[in-house]
Design an enzyme around this catalytic site. Structure first.
Site, PDB file in Angstrom:
ATOM      1  N   ASP A  96     -10.164  -7.605  -0.421  1.00 31.85           N
ATOM      2  CA  ASP A  96      -9.039  -7.568  -1.343  1.00 31.85           C
ATOM      3  C   ASP A  96      -9.285  -8.608  -2.427  1.00 31.85           C
ATOM      4  O   ASP A  96      -9.856  -9.677  -2.150  1.00 31.85           O
ATOM      5  CB  ASP A  96      -7.723  -7.863  -0.602  1.00 31.85           C
ATOM      6  CG  ASP A  96      -6.506  -7.398  -1.386  1.00 31.85           C
ATOM      7  OD1 ASP A  96      -5.822  -6.475  -0.908  1.00 31.85           O
ATOM      8  OD2 ASP A  96      -6.230  -7.955  -2.471  1.00 31.85           O
TER       9      ASP A  96
ATOM     10  N   ASP B 220      -6.884  12.886   0.440  1.00 33.42           N
ATOM     11  CA  ASP B 220      -5.487  13.328   0.380  1.00 33.42           C
ATOM     12  C   ASP B 220      -4.940  13.317  -1.044  1.00 33.42           C
ATOM     13  O   ASP B 220      -3.883  13.888  -1.297  1.00 33.42           O
ATOM     14  CB  ASP B 220      -4.636  12.402   1.268  1.00 33.42           C
ATOM     15  CG  ASP B 220      -3.181  12.830   1.345  1.00 33.42           C
ATOM     16  OD1 ASP B 220      -2.934  13.988   1.747  1.00 33.42           O
ATOM     17  OD2 ASP B 220      -2.301  12.015   1.018  1.00 33.42           O
TER      18      ASP B 220
ATOM     19  N   HIS C 179      -1.867  15.626  -0.567  1.00 36.55           N
ATOM     20  CA  HIS C 179      -1.074  14.428  -0.889  1.00 36.55           C
ATOM     21  C   HIS C 179       0.123  14.308   0.067  1.00 36.55           C
ATOM     22  O   HIS C 179       1.273  14.166  -0.350  1.00 36.55           O
ATOM     23  CB  HIS C 179      -0.584  14.473  -2.334  1.00 36.55           C
ATOM     24  CG  HIS C 179      -0.276  13.115  -2.903  1.00 36.55           C
ATOM     25  ND1 HIS C 179      -0.432  12.809  -4.222  1.00 36.55           N
ATOM     26  CD2 HIS C 179       0.199  11.977  -2.319  1.00 36.55           C
ATOM     27  CE1 HIS C 179      -0.083  11.554  -4.439  1.00 36.55           C
ATOM     28  NE2 HIS C 179       0.300  11.021  -3.284  1.00 36.55           N
ATOM     29  N   ILE C 180      -0.183  14.316   1.364  1.00 36.92           N
ATOM     30  CA  ILE C 180       0.878  14.272   2.380  1.00 36.92           C
ATOM     31  C   ILE C 180       0.821  12.978   3.195  1.00 36.92           C
ATOM     32  O   ILE C 180       1.439  12.904   4.265  1.00 36.92           O
ATOM     33  CB  ILE C 180       0.786  15.483   3.329  1.00 36.92           C
ATOM     34  CG1 ILE C 180      -0.591  15.542   4.007  1.00 36.92           C
ATOM     35  CG2 ILE C 180       1.086  16.779   2.578  1.00 36.92           C
ATOM     36  CD1 ILE C 180      -0.675  16.529   5.151  1.00 36.92           C
ATOM     37  N   GLY C 181       0.118  11.967   2.703  1.00 35.63           N
ATOM     38  CA  GLY C 181      -0.015  10.733   3.472  1.00 35.63           C
ATOM     39  C   GLY C 181       1.309  10.177   3.943  1.00 35.63           C
ATOM     40  O   GLY C 181       1.452   9.764   5.092  1.00 35.63           O
ATOM     41  N   GLY C 182       2.296  10.167   3.070  1.00 30.73           N
ATOM     42  CA  GLY C 182       3.616   9.645   3.431  1.00 30.73           C
ATOM     43  C   GLY C 182       4.628  10.723   3.720  1.00 30.73           C
ATOM     44  O   GLY C 182       5.821  10.438   3.835  1.00 30.73           O
TER      45      GLY C 182
ATOM     46  N   GLU D 195      -3.465  17.093  -9.759  1.00 28.60           N
ATOM     47  CA  GLU D 195      -2.777  17.764  -8.662  1.00 28.60           C
ATOM     48  C   GLU D 195      -1.739  18.738  -9.217  1.00 28.60           C
ATOM     49  O   GLU D 195      -1.160  18.495 -10.275  1.00 28.60           O
ATOM     50  CB  GLU D 195      -2.098  16.744  -7.751  1.00 28.60           C
ATOM     51  CG  GLU D 195      -3.084  15.790  -7.079  1.00 28.60           C
ATOM     52  CD  GLU D 195      -2.396  14.784  -6.171  1.00 28.60           C
ATOM     53  OE1 GLU D 195      -1.148  14.803  -6.098  1.00 28.60           O
ATOM     54  OE2 GLU D 195      -3.096  13.972  -5.527  1.00 28.60           O
TER      55      GLU D 195
ATOM     56  N   ILE E  44      -0.061  -1.202   3.707  1.00 35.53           N
ATOM     57  CA  ILE E  44      -0.709  -0.139   4.471  1.00 35.53           C
ATOM     58  C   ILE E  44      -2.001  -0.639   5.099  1.00 35.53           C
ATOM     59  O   ILE E  44      -2.250  -0.430   6.286  1.00 35.53           O
ATOM     60  CB  ILE E  44      -0.968   1.083   3.565  1.00 35.53           C
ATOM     61  CG1 ILE E  44       0.357   1.704   3.142  1.00 35.53           C
ATOM     62  CG2 ILE E  44      -1.837   2.113   4.281  1.00 35.53           C
ATOM     63  CD1 ILE E  44       0.229   2.818   2.125  1.00 35.53           C
TER      64      ILE E  44
END
Length: 399
Positions: A171, A254, A282-285, A259, A152
């Site tokens: 990273d 998100d 939580h709708i990223g994907g 949750e 991502i």
């Protein structure tokens, strides 16, 4: 008919695909708690979940008939992977299928926060006409800091550059920079220069509380913060303090530490009244394209494992895949990674003068997996002998 259980509103394609492969499929919209899941798994061979259902040791111990788990999402931290593997349960996920959907939402969040769209929308709904450019910026020329440069993060890097942004990333692993992106040696170096910070780290336990007060304090004055990775990664209390003080000019969140189990359940957060704030459930994907792609990808992995013994792309098994050979039976033998198991398998088959048409062995950590195609079905005695080999975890005959 073998049974499959799909939870959490998985795309209908997955259920239809499994039915086409001979499974009796039950689907449920919401997640299940531990005891509910144990009850629902009675007689179930394949389980499909998303991020809200946990497959714990208690669940695994209670339902030995469970053969494979498909995580119809990126993460697998909701499954006890090592324990599942040691009990013969293969786990699959979809590490790439919703990448584009997540990236597009991040880009949307960046533009909206830079233009203060949430704040303007809130004011308009309150009857306030606030036509002002104060605090609104183009994204062109701004610096985006990406924390976690995996699938991502790297794709986000490419799209952000296409918008004219300068990209820096951090990273813990060595990663190839895409385009003109620049690697930062430390997280602090990234935070000090980024106008927007977006987190894309994985769900390992060591990332709990990864981004807290110290990290928010190091952010550039007036920067925006975005988290579409894991809810336990960022300290939302610290975020609220920095939003209230004006140090952070806006944020998009998100994912949350706790949750709801299903759509329609109540949800509360202290960030609800923040001015320049985007809150999403939580709708990223969660696009139709991504969910269909995930449904197709994970269902196929489950079908290949059930019908062919293929563990390719499993996250907790040795990687084995073999072409089908007409006129043969396939024996899939999962075992503890002990010396001599392959020889034992072949000795049992040899004692019945069974010809081996093809064979593959893979090992990974404490597990070994051997798949053998034989010209004739072994006797019940031979099959029992294969199950009795020291270290055997699970033995299946696939004909």
């Amino acid at each position: 008919m073998p049974k499959a259980l799909l939870l959490e509103n998985i795309h209908p394609f997955a259920a239809q695909s499994l039915r086409n492969h001979g499974f009796e499929v039950e689907t449920l919209k919401g997640a299940l708690g531990e005891d509910e899941l144990i009850e629902a798994l009675d007689g179930v061979s394949l389980l499909g979940i998303r991020s809200k259902t946990s497959v714990t040791r208690k669940v695994i111990d209670a339902r030995p008939s469970l053969t494979a788990v498909g995580c119809f999402c990126i993460g697998t931290n909701q499954v006890d992977l090592d324990y599942a593997g040691k009990h013969g349960i293969a786990v699959f996920n979809a590490p790439y299928s919703n990448t584009r959907s997540v990236v597009e939402l991040v880009i949307c969040d960046i533009i909206c926060l830079m233009r203060r769209i949430p704040a303007h929308t809130h004011h308009m709904k309150q009857g306030m006409w606030d036509k002002s450019a104060a605090g609104s910026h183009e994204v062109r020329g701004k610096t985006l800091g990406i924390i976690g440069y995996g699938n991502i993060g790297s794709q986000l890097s490419v799209l952000a550059e296409a918008l004219g942004m300068r990209v820096v990333f951090y990273d813990i692993e060595e990663k190839l920079a895409m385009g003109n992106a620049q690697r930062c040696d430390t997280l602090g170096e990234l935070l000090e220069q980024s106008d927007a910070v977006s987190i894309h780290v994985d769900g390992r336990k060591s990332n709990t509380g990864f981004f807290g007060e110290d990290q928010f304090a190091q952010m550039k004055q007036g920067a925006i913060f975005i988290n579409l990775s894991r809810g336990f990664v960022a300290d939302l209390g610290a975020l609220k303090q920095h939003l209230d003080s004006g140090h952070v000019s806006g944020a998009a969140v998100d994912v949350f530490p706790v949750e709801p189990k299903k759509s329609g359940d109540p949800f509360e957060t202290a960030l609800a009244n923040e001015d320049n704030m985007i809150l999403t459930p939580h709708i990223g994907g969660s696009t139709l394209e991504a969910q269909e792609a995930i449904g197709h990808f994970v269902a196929q992995r489950l079908e290949d494992y059930w019908e062919k013994g293929s563990t390719m792309l499993s996250v907790n098994m040795p990687q084995i895949t073999m072409s089908s050979l007409p006129g043969t039976a396939r024996i899939a033998h999962l075992h503890a990674n002990l010396p001599g198991v392959l020889a034992h398998v072949n000795r049992v088959l040899g004692e019945e003068n069974i010809n081996i048409a093809a064979q593959a062995l893979g090992t990974e950590g404490e597990l070994g997996y051997v798949v053998t195609d034989v010209a004739q079905m072994p006797s019940a005695t031979a099959l029992e002998a294969l199950r009795d080999i020291e270290g055997t975890i699970r033995m299946r005959v696939i004909s």
